[in-house]
Design an enzyme around this catalytic site. Sequence first.
Site, short mmCIF file in Angstrom:
data_model
loop_
_atom_site.label_atom_id
_atom_site.label_comp_id
_atom_site.label_asym_id
_atom_site.label_seq_id
_atom_site.Cartn_x
_atom_site.Cartn_y
_atom_site.Cartn_z
N LYS A 50 28.05 77.51 45.12
CA LYS A 50 27.60 77.89 43.76
C LYS A 50 28.74 78.48 42.95
O LYS A 50 28.80 78.28 41.73
CB LYS A 50 26.43 78.88 43.83
CG LYS A 50 25.14 78.25 44.35
CD LYS A 50 24.19 77.87 43.23
CE LYS A 50 23.19 76.80 43.64
NZ LYS A 50 21.90 77.23 44.03
N LYS A 53 23.04 66.68 49.68
CA LYS A 53 21.63 67.11 49.63
C LYS A 53 21.00 66.75 48.29
O LYS A 53 21.66 66.85 47.25
CB LYS A 53 21.65 68.63 49.84
CG LYS A 53 20.34 69.33 49.75
CD LYS A 53 20.54 70.83 49.87
CE LYS A 53 20.75 71.47 48.52
NZ LYS A 53 20.49 72.90 48.44
N LYS A 90 17.98 70.06 42.74
CA LYS A 90 17.45 70.17 41.37
C LYS A 90 18.58 70.11 40.35
O LYS A 90 18.37 69.69 39.23
CB LYS A 90 16.79 71.55 41.18
CG LYS A 90 15.49 71.76 41.89
CD LYS A 90 14.96 73.18 41.54
CE LYS A 90 14.04 73.72 42.59
NZ LYS A 90 14.38 75.04 43.10
P1 TYM Z 1 15.39 76.63 46.65
O1 TYM Z 1 14.61 77.01 45.44
O2 TYM Z 1 16.76 76.05 46.46
O3 TYM Z 1 14.58 75.59 47.51
C1 TYM Z 1 13.24 75.84 47.93
C2 TYM Z 1 13.03 75.29 49.32
O4 TYM Z 1 13.31 73.87 49.34
C3 TYM Z 1 14.21 73.59 50.42
N1 TYM Z 1 15.05 72.45 50.01
C4 TYM Z 1 15.20 71.32 50.72
N2 TYM Z 1 14.68 70.92 51.90
C5 TYM Z 1 15.04 69.69 52.34
N3 TYM Z 1 15.86 68.84 51.67
C6 TYM Z 1 16.41 69.20 50.48
N4 TYM Z 1 17.20 68.37 49.82
C7 TYM Z 1 16.08 70.50 49.96
N5 TYM Z 1 16.43 71.16 48.83
C8 TYM Z 1 15.80 72.36 48.88
C9 TYM Z 1 15.02 74.86 50.59
O5 TYM Z 1 15.60 74.93 51.87
C10 TYM Z 1 13.97 75.92 50.35
O6 TYM Z 1 13.25 76.17 51.55
N6 TYM Z 1 17.13 80.96 48.44
C11 TYM Z 1 15.97 80.10 48.38
C12 TYM Z 1 14.74 80.76 47.78
C13 TYM Z 1 14.34 82.04 48.42
C14 TYM Z 1 13.70 82.19 49.68
C15 TYM Z 1 13.48 83.58 49.84
C16 TYM Z 1 13.31 81.28 50.67
C17 TYM Z 1 14.47 83.29 47.90
N7 TYM Z 1 13.94 84.23 48.75
C18 TYM Z 1 12.88 84.08 51.00
C19 TYM Z 1 12.71 81.81 51.83
C20 TYM Z 1 12.50 83.19 51.98
C21 TYM Z 1 16.30 78.90 47.51
O7 TYM Z 1 17.18 78.93 46.69
O8 TYM Z 1 15.45 77.85 47.66
#
Ligand code: TYM
Length: 337
Positions: free
Chosen positions: A119, A203, A206
Site C-alpha cells: 500500500k 490478487k 477492489k
Molecule cells: P478487505 O476489505 O481487503 O477484504 C475483505 C475480506 O476479503 C478477503 N479478500 C479475498 N479473498 C480471496 N481472494 C481475494 N482476491 C480477496 N480479496 C480480499 C480478505 O482476505 C478479507 O478477508 N484488513 C481487512 C479488514 C479487517 C479485518 C479486521 C478482517 C479489518 N479488521 C479484523 C478480519 C478481522 C481488509 O482490508 O479486508
Amino acid sequence: MPEASVQKKKIVFSGIQPTGDFTLGNYIGAVRNWGRMQEEYDCVYCIVDLHALTVRQEPKAFRERILSSYALTMACGIDPEKSILFIQSQNPHHAQCAWVLDCYTQFGELSRMTQFKDKSAQHADNVNAGLFTYPSLMAADILLYQAHAVPVGDDQKQHVELTRDIATRFNGVYGQTFVIPESIIPKSNEGARIMSLQDPLKKMSKSDPNPKAGISILDPPDAILKKFRSAVTDSEARVAYGPGKEGVSNLMVIYGIFTGKTMAEIEAEFAGKGYGDFKTAVGQSVADALSPIQDTYHRLMADRGYLEQCYREGARRAMAISGKTMDKVHKKLGLIL
Ligand code: TYM
C-alpha cells in the site's frame, strides 16, 4: 440436557473495508463463509470504515459506501439478528483499544507487513501513520470480542498472526486478558486467493484500475459474462488445475464454488472442449449466483430506515461486549476506571 448444548459457542470476528463494491474475491474468500458460520458460532461482523481512512475518501461518497457495504453484507447472507453486524466507527472502543495495542506492537513488526509495503508503494504520496499502524487497529477489532476464529482470505493471514503475537505479549505481561485467535482460510482450491481475470498472478482487488480484472458482486449478468469471456488463460486449450495454468485454475476454483463440483469433475466436464464453452459456463454460474444477492441488496438500499435500525442495534450489541474487554484492559494497565 446433553453437555454439548450447554457449552457456549465459540466466537467469530471478521471485517471488510467499505472502499468499493465487494469483489468476487471478497465474496468467495470471506463474506460467503461468514454467512455459513452463523449457526455454529456466535459471529461478530464489521464494516471497518476507520481502516478505510488510511486512504483519502470523499466524505459524501464514503458515507454512501459505508451504508451500501452494510447492506451488501446483509445481502450476502449475514442476518443481523443471528449475528452482530455493525459499523466500526460507531463503537469507540476500537480506536481506544488500538492505541493501547499500538504501545505493545513493535516498529519492526509493522515494517514487515506485506500489505503496508504494497500500500505504501501504491500511495507513495500519502504514507500516513494510520497505514503503518493499521494492523494494531485490526488486532483491536478481533481481540475486543475475545474471538476464537477469524475467517479471512489468504492475504490477511499475516495480520491475524501479528494479532496473535500482540495478544500473547499482552497476556504475558498482564496475565490472561485476550483469547488468542486463529485465522480460518479457505483451501487454495476453495478460494483462499481469487486472482485477477487479467493477470492471474495478481490478487483480484477492489482497487485494480483495470475494470476487466475484477468482478464486482453488483455487476449485471452481461458484464459478468463479458469479463469472463475476456479472462486471460493460456494457449493450451485444456481445462486442467495446477501450476503453470494459473488463469484456468482460478476460473475452475470459481466454477467449483458455484456448482459444488470438484476440480476433477470440472476437468472431465470440459475434456475435449475449448476455453470458449468453459469461460461462458463459469460466467453463467457466477451471474446466476449473484442475481439473488443483487435483488436483496437493492431491496435493502431502498429501506434506509430498516438499515439504520440494524446498524444502530448492531453497534449497541457490539459495545456491550467490547466494553467489558476495554474495562479489563484498562484495569490491568493500572488506569482508573
Ligand atoms: P478487505 O476489505 O481487503 O477484504 C475483505 C475480506 O476479503 C478477503 N479478500 C479475498 N479473498 C480471496 N481472494 C481475494 N482476491 C480477496 N480479496 C480480499 C480478505 O482476505 C478479507 O478477508 N484488513 C481487512 C479488514 C479487517 C479485518 C479486521 C478482517 C479489518 N479488521 C479484523 C478480519 C478481522 C481488509 O482490508 O479486508
